[in-house]
Design a protein around this motif. Structure first.
Motif, PDB file in Angstrom:
ATOM      1  N   ALA A 116       0.962  -1.253   0.120  1.00 54.99           N
ATOM      2  CA  ALA A 116       0.034  -0.063   0.055  1.00 54.99           C
ATOM      3  C   ALA A 116       0.924   1.172   0.151  1.00 54.99           C
ATOM      4  N   ASP A 117       0.347   2.245  -0.618  1.00 58.05           N
ATOM      5  CA  ASP A 117       1.208   3.531  -0.786  1.00 58.05           C
ATOM      6  C   ASP A 117       0.523   4.477   0.574  1.00 58.05           C
ATOM      7  N   LEU A 118      -0.511   4.038   0.884  1.00 58.09           N
ATOM      8  CA  LEU A 118      -1.095   4.912   2.095  1.00 58.09           C
ATOM      9  C   LEU A 118      -2.091   4.004   2.798  1.00 58.09           C
ATOM     10  N   VAL A 119      -1.749   4.060   4.071  1.00 53.47           N
ATOM     11  CA  VAL A 119      -2.536   3.445   5.177  1.00 53.47           C
ATOM     12  C   VAL A 119      -3.107   4.367   6.113  1.00 53.47           C
ATOM     13  N   ILE A 120      -4.446   4.617   6.208  1.00 48.02           N
ATOM     14  CA  ILE A 120      -4.815   5.485   7.220  1.00 48.02           C
ATOM     15  C   ILE A 120      -5.278   4.536   8.307  1.00 48.02           C
ATOM     16  N   LEU A 121      -5.109   5.426   9.433  1.00 48.39           N
ATOM     17  CA  LEU A 121      -5.574   4.577  10.715  1.00 48.39           C
ATOM     18  C   LEU A 121      -6.477   5.715  11.346  1.00 48.39           C
ATOM     19  N   GLU A 122      -7.815   5.146  11.465  1.00 45.01           N
ATOM     20  CA  GLU A 122      -8.717   6.064  11.997  1.00 45.01           C
ATOM     21  C   GLU A 122      -8.766   5.764  13.444  1.00 45.01           C
ATOM     22  N   SER A 158      -1.513  13.756  -1.377  1.00 46.29           N
ATOM     23  CA  SER A 158      -0.554  13.111  -2.556  1.00 46.29           C
ATOM     24  C   SER A 158       0.935  13.604  -2.435  1.00 46.29           C
ATOM     25  N   ASN A 159       1.067  14.810  -2.180  1.00 48.68           N
ATOM     26  CA  ASN A 159       2.551  15.329  -2.131  1.00 48.68           C
ATOM     27  C   ASN A 159       3.168  14.485  -0.810  1.00 48.68           C
ATOM     28  N   ALA A 160       2.423  14.376   0.148  1.00 51.44           N
ATOM     29  CA  ALA A 160       2.954  13.717   1.445  1.00 51.44           C
ATOM     30  C   ALA A 160       3.231  12.304   0.957  1.00 51.44           C
ATOM     31  N   ILE A 161       2.473  11.578   0.224  1.00 50.12           N
ATOM     32  CA  ILE A 161       2.501  10.216  -0.126  1.00 50.12           C
ATOM     33  C   ILE A 161       3.870  10.108  -0.967  1.00 50.12           C
ATOM     34  N   ASP A 162       4.001  11.124  -2.196  1.00 50.26           N
ATOM     35  CA  ASP A 162       5.214  11.103  -2.903  1.00 50.26           C
ATOM     36  C   ASP A 162       6.210  11.273  -2.365  1.00 50.26           C
ATOM     37  N   ALA A 163       6.412  12.328  -1.229  1.00 50.53           N
ATOM     38  CA  ALA A 163       7.508  12.703  -0.665  1.00 50.53           C
ATOM     39  C   ALA A 163       7.818  11.566   0.324  1.00 50.53           C
ATOM     40  N   TRP A 164       7.130  10.752   1.081  1.00 56.09           N
ATOM     41  CA  TRP A 164       7.360   9.699   1.970  1.00 56.09           C
ATOM     42  C   TRP A 164       8.300   8.403   1.003  1.00 56.09           C
ATOM     43  N   LYS A 165       7.986   8.393  -0.227  1.00 56.42           N
ATOM     44  CA  LYS A 165       8.568   7.419  -0.842  1.00 56.42           C
ATOM     45  C   LYS A 165       9.910   7.755  -1.574  1.00 56.42           C
ATOM     46  N   ALA A 166      10.204   9.224  -1.405  1.00 52.23           N
ATOM     47  CA  ALA A 166      11.494   9.577  -2.106  1.00 52.23           C
ATOM     48  C   ALA A 166      12.688   9.261  -1.030  1.00 52.23           C
TER      49      ALA A 166
END
Lengths: 219, 136
Positions: free
Chosen positions: A111-117, A211-219
């Protein structure tokens, strides 16, 4: 008996576990977002809309933390994202250990993004590091613009504040500028977006940030 | 609920320390709890007493709580005042530009423990001095 000086915060073991988890998720390229708010602030509705808008670009999974029940996880699955219900066993918050167990159950290594509610509550979740890369909180208009004064730690630990349900602003004495000023005073670097999951207003700016945060996390 | 969650973390931190330092059992735990940390100390002690009976290494561990007074600093008039009495607004100049200097901490200051290593049981490490009560 000997005396051992520790000088450690009580939650030191959780802080260490959280950092280990965060590092693992960074290597894996999965951004974990810890979403916190009061009960009824619209966490699940905001997630439904966000998932719908981003699911074609990213692989998204959700962990729904609740004291009991799985109504939220079922709603998320209807949106086409993987979801697990993480029961806290009566606790008012998620900690790093519970988050790790829920992640294992979710099995979302790709997963690119996991959200913990997180559990609906503005106090305890702020005190326990879950290992998330970003902390996001929601404050809904009906709750009132004075909440930064009442729950300062939540605003201090969050990277993003979403002011939600702005479609009902005409019916409440909620001053956005006042709320922004109060939140910024507590946390000058907090990013603030005013949104309505119902009308879609402001959602693009929040989704762009995410989206920017997801991309930056992968960088 | 909140207090119990914190106790589980406290127990985990103590377990890790016992493992690292080869301790047989823990006799006393000294905590420093800030006045505005949000922890209700009476309830916290009750939770602890319930919990420790179920945890062999901590069974005898008495909890000692030292309260740390809370102080707030005002950046407008550069004075410090007691937080619990006056809250967020500076009592001298009524500015809201204030921040908490101390009083929200929750720290394990020290523990008293018996070592598994027989040579070490007699070692007494000197107790560190308590932090000075500044601002008074």
């Amino acid at each position: 008996m000997k005396i051992i000086e520790l000088k450690e915060t009580i939650t030191a073991s959780n802080d260490r576990d959280a950092q280990v988890l965060r590092d693992e998720l960074k290597r894996q390229g999965t951004l974990l977002v810890n979403l916190m708010a009061s009960p009824g602030a619209g966490k699940t509705t905001l997630l439904e809309r966000t998932i719908q808008d981003l699911k074609d670009r990213y692989s998204i999974a959700v962990m729904e933390a609740d004291v009991d029940s799985d109504v939220d996880a079922k709603r998320i699955e209807l949106m086409g994202a993987r979801a697990v219900q993480a029961h806290t066993g009566g606790m008012c918050h998620m900690d790093a250990g519970m988050t790790r167990r829920a992640l294992e159950e979710l099995d979302a290594k790709d997963a690119d993004l996991v959200i913990l509610e997180n559990v609906g509550n503005l106090i305890c979740p702020a005190e326990f590091d879950t290992g998330a890369g970003k902390n996001v909180m929601i404050l809904s208009v009906p709750e009132g613009d004075d909440k930064p004064l009442k729950y300062p730690l939540m605003f201090t630990t969050s990277d993003v504040l979403l002011i939600s349900k702005i479609d009902v602003l005409p019916y409440f004495d909620f001053a956005i500028e006042k709320c922004v000023e109060r939140a910024k005073k507590l946390n000058p670097s907090i990013e603030i977006f005013a949104v309505s999951s119902k009308t879609g207003e402001g959602m693009a700016a929040w989704e762009n940030w995410l989206s920017n945060a997801i991309d930056a996390w992968k960088a | 609920m909140h207090e119990m969650g914190i106790i589980l973390h406290l127990a985990k931190t103590l377990d890790e320390t016992a493992e690292e330092q080869n301790l047989k059992r823990i006799g006393k735990v000294v905590l420093q709890v800030g006045e505005v940390s949000g922890i209700m100390t009476d309830y916290f002690e009750e939770c602890w007493n319930w919990f420790r009976k179920r945890h062999p290494k901590l069974e005898d561990a008495e909890l000692v709580i030292e309260t740390i007074p809370a102080f707030t600093y005002c950046s407008s008039c550069e004075r410090t005042y007691p937080t619990v009495r006056f809250g967020r607004e500076c009592p001298y100049c009524h500015s809201g530009e204030t921040w908490l200097v101390r009083g929200n901490e929750c720290v394990i200051k020290e523990i008293e423990a018996e070592s598994n290593d027989p040579d070490e049981t007699r070692t007494e490490i000197e107790t560190p001095p308590t932090p000075e009560e500044d601002g008074k």
